[in-house]
Scaffold this active site. Sequence first.
Site, PDB file in Angstrom:
ATOM      1  N   ALA A 159       0.828  -1.209   0.000  1.00 30.55           N
ATOM      2  CA  ALA A 159       0.000   0.000   0.000  1.00 30.55           C
ATOM      3  C   ALA A 159       0.866   1.265   0.000  1.00 30.55           C
ATOM      4  O   ALA A 159       1.795   1.369  -0.793  1.00 30.55           O
ATOM      5  CB  ALA A 159      -0.982  -0.039   1.174  1.00 30.55           C
ATOM      6  N   SER A 160       0.617   2.185   0.922  1.00 36.00           N
ATOM      7  CA  SER A 160       1.271   3.501   0.855  1.00 36.00           C
ATOM      8  C   SER A 160       2.725   3.515   1.289  1.00 36.00           C
ATOM      9  O   SER A 160       3.377   4.560   1.190  1.00 36.00           O
ATOM     10  CB  SER A 160       0.479   4.534   1.660  1.00 36.00           C
ATOM     11  OG  SER A 160      -0.695   4.885   0.965  1.00 36.00           O
ATOM     12  N   ILE A 161       3.260   2.398   1.758  1.00 40.30           N
ATOM     13  CA  ILE A 161       4.712   2.336   1.922  1.00 40.30           C
ATOM     14  C   ILE A 161       5.372   2.543   0.555  1.00 40.30           C
ATOM     15  O   ILE A 161       6.528   2.951   0.462  1.00 40.30           O
ATOM     16  CB  ILE A 161       5.140   0.994   2.560  1.00 40.30           C
ATOM     17  CG1 ILE A 161       4.611   0.904   3.990  1.00 40.30           C
ATOM     18  CG2 ILE A 161       6.651   0.832   2.563  1.00 40.30           C
ATOM     19  CD1 ILE A 161       4.880  -0.432   4.675  1.00 40.30           C
ATOM     20  N   SER A 162       4.610   2.309  -0.510  1.00 36.01           N
ATOM     21  CA  SER A 162       5.089   2.590  -1.874  1.00 36.01           C
ATOM     22  C   SER A 162       5.548   4.035  -2.013  1.00 36.01           C
ATOM     23  O   SER A 162       6.465   4.330  -2.793  1.00 36.01           O
ATOM     24  CB  SER A 162       3.976   2.303  -2.891  1.00 36.01           C
ATOM     25  OG  SER A 162       3.527   0.966  -2.800  1.00 36.01           O
ATOM     26  N   LYS A 163       4.916   4.938  -1.281  1.00 35.46           N
ATOM     27  CA  LYS A 163       5.305   6.348  -1.354  1.00 35.46           C
ATOM     28  C   LYS A 163       6.740   6.541  -0.863  1.00 35.46           C
ATOM     29  O   LYS A 163       7.513   7.309  -1.445  1.00 35.46           O
ATOM     30  CB  LYS A 163       4.338   7.208  -0.537  1.00 35.46           C
ATOM     31  CG  LYS A 163       2.915   7.264  -1.088  1.00 35.46           C
ATOM     32  CD  LYS A 163       2.003   8.108  -0.212  1.00 35.46           C
ATOM     33  CE  LYS A 163       0.632   8.306  -0.847  1.00 35.46           C
ATOM     34  NZ  LYS A 163      -0.186   7.087  -0.835  1.00 35.46           N
TER      35      LYS A 163
END
Length: 432
Positions: free
Chosen positions: A37-41
């Site tokens: 999820a937003s760890i992709s950021k």
Amino acid sequence: MVVGVSVDGKEVWAEGMGYADVENRVLCHPETVFRVASISKSLTMVAVLKLWEEGRLDLDAPVQRYVPEFPEKEYEGEKVTITTRLLASHLSGIRHYEKDVSKVKEEKEKANKARKAADDATKSVQKEKEDKGSEKGTPAKAGLEQESSNSKSGRKKKEFEQEEYYLKEKFEHVIDSLDMFKNDPLFFKPGSQFLYSTHGFTLLSAVVERASGQKFTDYMLKLFRDLDMLRTGLDENEPLVYNRARYYIHNKKGRLVNAPYVDNSYKWAGGGFLSTASDLLKFGNAMLYSYQLGLVKNLPTGLLPGYLKPGTVAMMWSGVPNTEASWDKDGKYGMAWLVVENKQACGFCRRQRHYTSHTGGAVGASSVLLILPGELDSEPADGPPLIPPQGVVVTIICNMQSVSLNSTALKIAMEFEKDKLAQPDRKNILPD
């Protein structure tokens, strides 16, 4: 879910719990692959800063220098500028999944009121303890924490009602994904307010693509190889991904059901990668190593440079004014990371520890990556030289939607730090 922990660069715990596939009774194990999820950021931010270090990307140039397809913007009749730096800290004014600005403003007002009420209640409890010299305020505080946790969970569930979470269309290029939001009005003047925006990171991925001269996904896959994250990749539905978990949600009756089919190719940079606990620990330690090379005195000779320069990571992990993060109100948002600074107002009172983290919420998945840097100034001056990384890295990734994990990760990190400090003979040696 899988929990992974490393101490001073060495993985010391990785354990799967529950099922990666409930229907087929496939147990979860440390090699299970999840949506992060937003760890992709945070992963994408390293690509941005690598290009910046190489002089190929200007953080403060208008994004149109790299992506002319994104139209110039106005706010209340005034021309405004969106830069890569603003995108990285969610200060651009670009919307998130909610398209109605009035609903966003209403939610922010509610959140601010709830936060003020929580602060007032905490002060009241503290005053009651001081006045009565007892622990009678504890139950009230416990109830307050439970209420805060429940309201946070409710906000997450409400966010997953947004239609754009459930897109099934496959996007071949990140430039194509801009069509979803590029002509929408800004919610505020860039730089003036904070609004968490996954779409803003889609624009960021287009900047990376143009600055690098490579397709964004190709550039990121090369970065993962450079970081030795060999089980990290794209959340694509067609390829066979060994050890990939299935994803789950609770329906309106509270029953466990399969999460709906989605295609996350519209948001690679903001929430479209897969990974494992071990790979995320490697990533966390690469960042911590880079950061501490600029802090440790009398470094031994022969140490390799970090993937990023120490000053670059320090900039990335510096809280930015006008920002916030929903998973810990004590912190500020830096550049694709939450940053909480050391703080203690009074002796023998609550102490706020310096740490950095990012959480993630996707359809059927939740995640967190948290880094608790070691306190280098507390080490004895006459001891052996410190070898970065010093500190605890924790990741928790699971195949269930709307799970709050940051506070759990912080508690785990604190326990492992206590264990480390309780071992006076622990040697500061190079990682194997």
